[in-house]
Structure formats: structure tokens, C-alpha cells
Design a protein around this motif. Structure first.
Motif, PDB file in Angstrom:
ATOM      1  N   LEU A  37       0.826  -1.209   0.000  1.00 65.20           N
ATOM      2  CA  LEU A  37       0.000   0.000   0.000  1.00 65.20           C
ATOM      3  C   LEU A  37       0.861   1.260   0.000  1.00 65.20           C
ATOM      4  N   ALA A  38       1.899   1.256   0.843  1.00 59.72           N
ATOM      5  CA  ALA A  38       2.792   2.418   0.908  1.00 59.72           C
ATOM      6  C   ALA A  38       3.486   2.647  -0.432  1.00 59.72           C
ATOM      7  N   LEU A  39       3.958   1.564  -1.048  1.00 55.54           N
ATOM      8  CA  LEU A  39       4.643   1.689  -2.335  1.00 55.54           C
ATOM      9  C   LEU A  39       3.685   2.156  -3.432  1.00 55.54           C
ATOM     10  N   SER A  40       2.445   1.662  -3.393  1.00 55.24           N
ATOM     11  CA  SER A  40       1.478   2.074  -4.409  1.00 55.24           C
ATOM     12  C   SER A  40       1.096   3.538  -4.235  1.00 55.24           C
ATOM     13  N   LEU A  41       1.117   4.027  -2.988  1.00 51.75           N
ATOM     14  CA  LEU A  41       0.851   5.451  -2.760  1.00 51.75           C
ATOM     15  C   LEU A  41       1.957   6.316  -3.351  1.00 51.75           C
ATOM     16  N   VAL A  42       3.206   5.825  -3.256  1.00 46.79           N
ATOM     17  CA  VAL A  42       4.326   6.554  -3.878  1.00 46.79           C
ATOM     18  C   VAL A  42       4.088   6.694  -5.371  1.00 46.79           C
ATOM     19  N   GLY A  43       3.688   5.582  -6.001  1.00 43.85           N
ATOM     20  CA  GLY A  43       3.439   5.627  -7.438  1.00 43.85           C
ATOM     21  C   GLY A  43       2.190   6.407  -7.790  1.00 43.85           C
ATOM     22  N   GLY A  44       1.088   6.120  -7.061  1.00 42.26           N
ATOM     23  CA  GLY A  44      -0.182   6.733  -7.409  1.00 42.26           C
ATOM     24  C   GLY A  44      -0.213   8.229  -7.184  1.00 42.26           C
ATOM     25  N   LEU A  45       0.345   8.683  -6.068  1.00 38.95           N
ATOM     26  CA  LEU A  45       0.279  10.108  -5.751  1.00 38.95           C
ATOM     27  C   LEU A  45       1.248  10.954  -6.564  1.00 38.95           C
TER      28      LEU A  45
ATOM     29  N   VAL B  31      12.217  -5.267  -5.455  1.00 39.83           N
ATOM     30  CA  VAL B  31      11.393  -5.334  -6.663  1.00 39.83           C
ATOM     31  C   VAL B  31      10.222  -4.353  -6.561  1.00 39.83           C
ATOM     32  N   GLY B  32       9.524  -4.374  -5.405  1.00 42.40           N
ATOM     33  CA  GLY B  32       8.388  -3.479  -5.230  1.00 42.40           C
ATOM     34  C   GLY B  32       8.778  -2.018  -5.277  1.00 42.40           C
ATOM     35  N   LEU B  33       9.923  -1.662  -4.678  1.00 40.70           N
ATOM     36  CA  LEU B  33      10.371  -0.282  -4.667  1.00 40.70           C
ATOM     37  C   LEU B  33      10.761   0.183  -6.062  1.00 40.70           C
ATOM     38  N   ASN B  34      11.491  -0.642  -6.799  1.00 37.92           N
ATOM     39  CA  ASN B  34      11.871  -0.285  -8.169  1.00 37.92           C
ATOM     40  C   ASN B  34      10.638  -0.070  -9.038  1.00 37.92           C
ATOM     41  N   LEU B  35       9.672  -0.963  -8.866  1.00 42.21           N
ATOM     42  CA  LEU B  35       8.451  -0.855  -9.658  1.00 42.21           C
ATOM     43  C   LEU B  35       7.662   0.398  -9.287  1.00 42.21           C
ATOM     44  N   ALA B  36       7.566   0.696  -7.981  1.00 38.82           N
ATOM     45  CA  ALA B  36       6.835   1.886  -7.538  1.00 38.82           C
ATOM     46  C   ALA B  36       7.476   3.163  -8.068  1.00 38.82           C
ATOM     47  N   LEU B  37       8.811   3.224  -8.064  1.00 33.59           N
ATOM     48  CA  LEU B  37       9.499   4.407  -8.588  1.00 33.59           C
ATOM     49  C   LEU B  37       9.297   4.549 -10.090  1.00 33.59           C
ATOM     50  N   ALA B  38       9.338   3.418 -10.799  1.00 41.18           N
ATOM     51  CA  ALA B  38       9.105   3.468 -12.247  1.00 41.18           C
ATOM     52  C   ALA B  38       7.687   3.955 -12.545  1.00 41.18           C
ATOM     53  N   ILE B  39       6.713   3.462 -11.790  1.00 40.10           N
ATOM     54  CA  ILE B  39       5.327   3.884 -11.987  1.00 40.10           C
ATOM     55  C   ILE B  39       5.167   5.363 -11.626  1.00 40.10           C
ATOM     56  N   ALA B  40       5.885   5.811 -10.594  1.00 42.74           N
ATOM     57  CA  ALA B  40       5.803   7.215 -10.200  1.00 42.74           C
ATOM     58  C   ALA B  40       6.228   8.134 -11.350  1.00 42.74           C
ATOM     59  N   LEU B  41       7.341   7.821 -11.995  1.00 41.44           N
ATOM     60  CA  LEU B  41       7.789   8.623 -13.135  1.00 41.44           C
ATOM     61  C   LEU B  41       6.795   8.544 -14.290  1.00 41.44           C
ATOM     62  N   HIS B  42       6.230   7.366 -14.472  1.00 40.81           N
ATOM     63  CA  HIS B  42       5.279   7.108 -15.533  1.00 40.81           C
ATOM     64  C   HIS B  42       3.969   7.881 -15.306  1.00 40.81           C
TER      65      HIS B  42
END
Length: 276
Positions: free
Chosen positions: A9-17, A152-163
Motif C-alpha cells: 500500500l505504501a509503495l502504491s501510494l508513492v506511485g499513485g500520488l 522489486v516493489g520499490l523499483n516498480l513503484a518508482l518506475a510507476i511514479a515517473l510514468h
């Protein structure tokens, strides 16, 4: 709540927000003129078409087969082609002055601008819905990635954040132009990003027992059809009207190229056994 779910949830918030960062870029600058708005609408249409055809529909075809994938996609198209008949077009109700044909030039100009603003606001809401639907499976991917490990989750969350930053721009810009409200633009853009943690919650608690992967991929293919229809029906005509056909088409392909590159870098950040 399980600790792994909390991490996801925390990682998805990084990406989503990160859509909020895109909104901040919009509201900290002056509202654009109509031509610039048309170009940016074309760019946003390119983002949406790329997501629809090269991500959601593509994944559905790969997962459930060419025939079923296309059936799901066009089911989404036909569904929203039917629904849109019940959505009122953003028009201006005639005033008593217009009935009596006593409009001055200034009043006529104000009515035209109001119509532009309503059309653009409608387009912004459509974009927010489409981006939310796109962000939902990204939340699922973050959850599955974090189950494989924090790195893996952190790398993915950061990639989604930029995206997601340009997606935040695509949502906030038309809302800001139409309402002149920084808060409304920021709020709608942020809400579209919150679909990502919602995806985490659903995949963590509902997905294992209630929805097969094939049905999920088919539904996402139908979402792609809905997004394609909305983009071609609402966003592209506005881009043509405001920026001109030639410039708008260039902006569309620029948006498609940008999103394709973004999806590629997002894909290579995933483990080989996972995909979006």
C-alpha cells in the motif's frame, strides 16, 4: 492488516500520488491559451490511445487469445458507445437575451468561452476516469512485485511514479483551464492516482478467491475499448478544434511515443515472470 499488504500500500501510494506532482506542475503555471490547450489535449489523447491499444488491449490478446481479446475490447467500445447517448453534451442553455437576439459581441464571446470551458471540463473528467482505470492494474502489479521482495516493489513503484507524472498533467490541465480552480485540478488528479492503492487492496483481499486471471485480463481489455472510444469521441475533436488538425496529430503521436517509452521502461523494471 498483513505487513506485506501495508508495504505494498505504501509503495502504491508513492506511485499513485505522483499524479499530484503532475498537477502541481500545471497549477503553478498560468492557465494556457486555447491553442496550447489543444496541443496538450492531443498529447493526452496520445497517452490514452497508447495505454488502450499498446497496453490493455495488447495484454488481453496475449493472455486470452486474439479472438477473445478483440471481443472483450469491442464489447467495451460498444458498451460506452451506448452509454454516451445518455451523457448530456456540454452545451449552453439559451438565455432570455439570446431568445430576443439582443446579445452584444462581448456576451457572445462569453458564451463561446463558457462552451469551451464546459467541453474541456468534460474532457478532463473523462481523462481522469480513464487514467484511474489504467492505474488500477498498476496497483496490482506493485502488490505482486512487493510480494517478491522490497527491492522489486520499490523499483516498480518508482518506475510507476515517473510514468504517472504526465498522466497527472493530462488530468489537471483541462480541469484547471475549465474551472480556474487550482484545488479542483489538484483534487481530481490526485484522486485518479488513488486507484493504485485501491488495486492493491482488491488484489490482496478479493482477487485470489473471486476473479480468474482470464476474466480480469478480459475486463481490462474492455477498459481499453472504453478508453479508445472516449479518446476518439471527446478528446481528439477538442484537440483538432483548438490546435488545428496538423498540429494536433503531431501532439497525438508525441504522446503515444512518450507513453510507449514509459511503458517499456516500466516493463523492464519488472521481474521476467511478471508483466503489466
Amino acid at each position: 492488516m498483513d505487513s506485506q499488504v501495508l508495504v505494498a500500500l505504501a509503495l502504491s501510494l508513492v506511485g499513485g500520488l505522483s499524479t499530484s506532482l503532475g498537477a502541481l506542475f500545471v497549477i503553478l503555471n498560468p492557465a494556457p491559451n486555447l491553442k496550447m490547450l489543444g496541443l496538450l489535449q492531443g498529447f493526452a489523447a496520445g497517452l490514452m490511445l497508447s495505454i488502450s491499444f499498446l497496453d490493455l488491449a495488447h495484454n488481453a490478446i496475449n493472455s486470452v487469445g486474439f479472438l477473445k481479446g478483440n471481443l472483450w475490447f469491442f464489447a467495451g467500445v460498444m458498451f460506452f458507445a451506448f452509454v454516451v447517448n445518455f451523457i448530456p453534451e456540454p452545451t449552453i442553455a439559451p438565455s432570455s437575451e439570446s431568445k430576443n437576439k439582443k446579445h452584444t459581441g462581448d456576451e457572445g464571446g462569453k458564451d463561446v468561452m463558457k462552451k469551451h470551458q464546459r467541453q474541456v471540463l468534460f474532457s478532463g473528467i473523462i481523462t481522469a476516469v480513464g487514467i484511474s482505470l489504467h492505474n488500477f492494474p498498476e496497483g496490482m502489479a506493485v502488490f505482486l512485485g512487493s510480494m517478491k521482495g522490497l527491492r522489486v516493489g520499490l523499483n516498480l513503484a518508482l518506475a510507476i511514479a515517473l510514468h504517472n507524472i504526465p498522466e497527472g498533467v493530462a488530468v489537471a490541465l483541462p480541469v484547471y483551464f475549465a474551472t480556474q480552480s487550482k484545488w479542483q485540478a489538484f483534487k481530481l488528479s490526485t484522486l485518479s492516482g488513488l486507484a493504485e492503492p485501491l488495486g492493491v487492496i482488491i488484489v490482496a483481499y478479493l482477487f485470489p478467491s473471486s476473479l480468474s486471471p482470464e476474466i480480469l485480463e478480459g475486463l481490462l481489455g474492455a477498459v481499453g475499448g472504453v478508453m479508445a472510444f472516449l479518446t476518439l469521441h471527446e478528446m481528439l475533436p477538442l484537440a483538432f478544434d483548438y490546435a488545428g488538425q496538423k498540429q494536433a496529430v503531431k501532439a497525438v503521436f508525441l504522446g503515444m511515443a512518450f507513453m510507449s517509452a514509459s511503458l517499456y521502461f516500466l516493463e523492464i523494471s519488472l521481474p521476467k515472470e511478471m508483466s503489466l
